[in-house]
Design an enzyme around this catalytic site. Structure first.
Site, mmCIF file in Angstrom:
data_model
loop_
_atom_site.group_PDB
_atom_site.id
_atom_site.type_symbol
_atom_site.label_atom_id
_atom_site.label_comp_id
_atom_site.label_asym_id
_atom_site.label_seq_id
_atom_site.Cartn_x
_atom_site.Cartn_y
_atom_site.Cartn_z
ATOM 1 N N HIS A 157 0.814 -1.227 0.000
ATOM 2 C CA HIS A 157 0.000 0.000 0.000
ATOM 3 C C HIS A 157 0.845 1.273 0.000
ATOM 4 C CE1 HIS A 157 -3.540 -2.400 0.466
ATOM 5 N NE2 HIS A 157 -3.225 -2.830 1.676
ATOM 6 N N ASP A 191 -2.555 -10.654 -2.192
ATOM 7 C CA ASP A 191 -3.091 -10.161 -0.917
ATOM 8 C C ASP A 191 -4.577 -9.833 -1.119
ATOM 9 O OD1 ASP A 191 -1.978 -8.662 1.838
ATOM 10 O OD2 ASP A 191 -3.754 -7.694 0.990
ATOM 11 N N HIS A 193 -6.180 -7.369 -0.286
ATOM 12 C CA HIS A 193 -6.400 -5.958 -0.599
ATOM 13 C C HIS A 193 -5.630 -5.562 -1.851
ATOM 14 C CE1 HIS A 193 -6.783 -6.473 3.846
ATOM 15 N NE2 HIS A 193 -7.914 -5.835 3.607
HETATM 16 C C1 SP5 Z 1 -0.992 -5.154 4.004
HETATM 17 C C2 SP5 Z 1 -2.427 -5.204 4.332
HETATM 18 O O1 SP5 Z 1 -3.045 -6.260 4.305
HETATM 19 N N1 SP5 Z 1 -2.987 -4.052 4.670
HETATM 20 C C3 SP5 Z 1 -4.375 -4.058 4.935
HETATM 21 C C4 SP5 Z 1 -4.789 -2.864 5.618
HETATM 22 C C5 SP5 Z 1 -6.277 -2.859 5.676
HETATM 23 N N2 SP5 Z 1 -6.713 -2.403 6.917
HETATM 24 C C6 SP5 Z 1 -8.081 -1.993 6.868
HETATM 25 C C7 SP5 Z 1 -8.573 -1.820 8.242
HETATM 26 C C8 SP5 Z 1 -10.024 -1.568 8.280
HETATM 27 C C9 SP5 Z 1 -10.515 -1.536 9.670
HETATM 28 N N3 SP5 Z 1 -10.081 -2.666 10.441
HETATM 29 C C10 SP5 Z 1 -10.714 -2.712 11.699
HETATM 30 C C11 SP5 Z 1 -9.902 -3.498 12.702
HETATM 31 C C12 SP5 Z 1 -9.030 -2.587 13.463
HETATM 32 N N4 SP5 Z 1 -8.159 -3.269 14.366
HETATM 33 ZN ZN ZN Z 2 -4.116 -7.189 2.866
#
Ligand code: SP5
Ligand code: ZN
Length: 334
Positions: A157, A191, A193
């Protein structure tokens, strides 16, 4: 295949991430890396230090300088929040022209979210993760058919000049930059995302193709702003999947990425295992058997391959998922 490792990757230890204005327990934790490493029985190679100059192929000098000094300047300012977190952002319509002066405003020049905190060990860990990716690339350029960088914090990212999504330096992009010494490269990102940083870093580049299969940002998933199919062009391919998608559509997408990458001289796999059923950060439902098969598909490209760890947050299963993928890769090459 050799596993590249650095103890320094454990030094980044964010207790929390700020999500919708609220501290929530961090999911990108040091135990991820050890959980994965402990499931692998291949030869472990120490990450070798590389000069900062190598990183400039992928990142702006200003981002590197900020990440290197951010915690120190923050800590010296005696702010109420212990780790570096933005409160203002350099939105494009501000037309901002320079880094702000206030220590508490400066993160908003470089960060694009509030979840990606900088603490005392963040720079050292991010730097070690980049060193691990570069060491894996060195091994492959030196004749190893494949190498795996077992590393964190993740990278896909992170853009040329901004950090976010738990990522600071784009390890996979840095490895891809190194591999271009041997010809055109594909970065294939599995991944859960979208690999938005990698996509934008290499936008318009003829010698690096970027492909990603991920949960549809249009269905409300991170990175929200990017990862749509219509961003695809001659050197980029996005394959978004609906939340809940399981083995069949996911493997079909991996196969499409592999077919599309055909003809490259080198491969970087951005290996997040958060598409797995049961991962707390994604709604995809991929099985361990499908991760093994994805490895076979990626291995069938038969080109020198650097595998870089990205996401994957279920500590109980991520080691086995990585292991399956790497075994699949070796089977696919054979
Ligand atoms: C590298 C990778 O997989 N990054 C992913 C980042 C996505 N994070 C999104 C988080 C959205 C809210 N999550 C709520 C849980 C908070 N502990
Ligand atoms: Zn991810």
């Amino acid at each position: 295949m050799p596993v590249v490792w650095s103890d320094r990757c454990l030094l980044h230890d964010p207790a929390a991430e700020i999500w919708v204005g609220t501290p929530t327990p961090a999911t990108e934790v040091p135990a991820r890396a050890t959980a994965i490493r402990d499931r692998l029985d291949a030869r472990v190679v120490d990450a070798q230090p590389h000069d900062d100059a190598v990183l400039l192929a992928v990142h702006d000098e200003a981002l590197l300088a900020y990440l290197a000094s951010a915690w120190k300047e923050w800590n010296g300012a005696e702010l109420p929040q212990e780790q570096v977190v933005p409160y203002v952002f350099a939105h494009r319509e501000l037309g901002a022209r320079r880094e702000p002066a206030a220590v508490w405003a400066r993160p908003g020049w470089f960060a694009y979210d509030t979840m990606t905190l900088i603490g005392p060990g963040t720079w050292e860990a991010a730097r070690a993760a980049a060193d691990a990716a570069l060491t894996a690339a060195d091994l492959v350029l030196g004749g190893e058919p494949a190498a795996y960088a077992c590393t964190r914090p993740p990278g896909h990212h992170a853009t040329r000049s901004a950090y976010g999504g738990s990522c600071y330096l784009n390890n996979a992009a840095i490895a891809a930059g190194a591999l271009t010494a041997a010809g055109p490269v594909a970065v294939l990102d599995v991944d859960a995302h979208h690999g938005n940083g990698t996509q934008e870093i290499f936008r318009g580049r003829e010698d690096v193709r970027t492909g990603s299969v991920h949960v549809d940002p249009g269905a409300g998933w991170f990175p929200h702003f990017l990862g749509f199919a219509d961003e695809s062009d001659g050197s980029n391919l996005n394959l978004p999947l609906a939340p809940g998608a399981a083995d069949e559509p996911w493997l079909e997408a991996v196969a499409e990425l592999v077919g599309w990458a055909h003809g490259v001289a080198g491969l970087v796999v951005a290996l997040g295992v958060d598409a797995a059923a049961g991962d707390p950060e994604s709604p995809l439902q991929v099985s361990g058997a499908a991760f093994r098969e994805s490895g076979r598909l990626l291995g069938s490209l038969g080109v020198p391959t650097v595998v870089v760890q990205e996401g994957g947050y279920d500590l109980a299963t991520i080691g086995a998922l990585v292991r399956e993928t790497l075994l699949g890769l070796e089977e696919g090459r054979a």
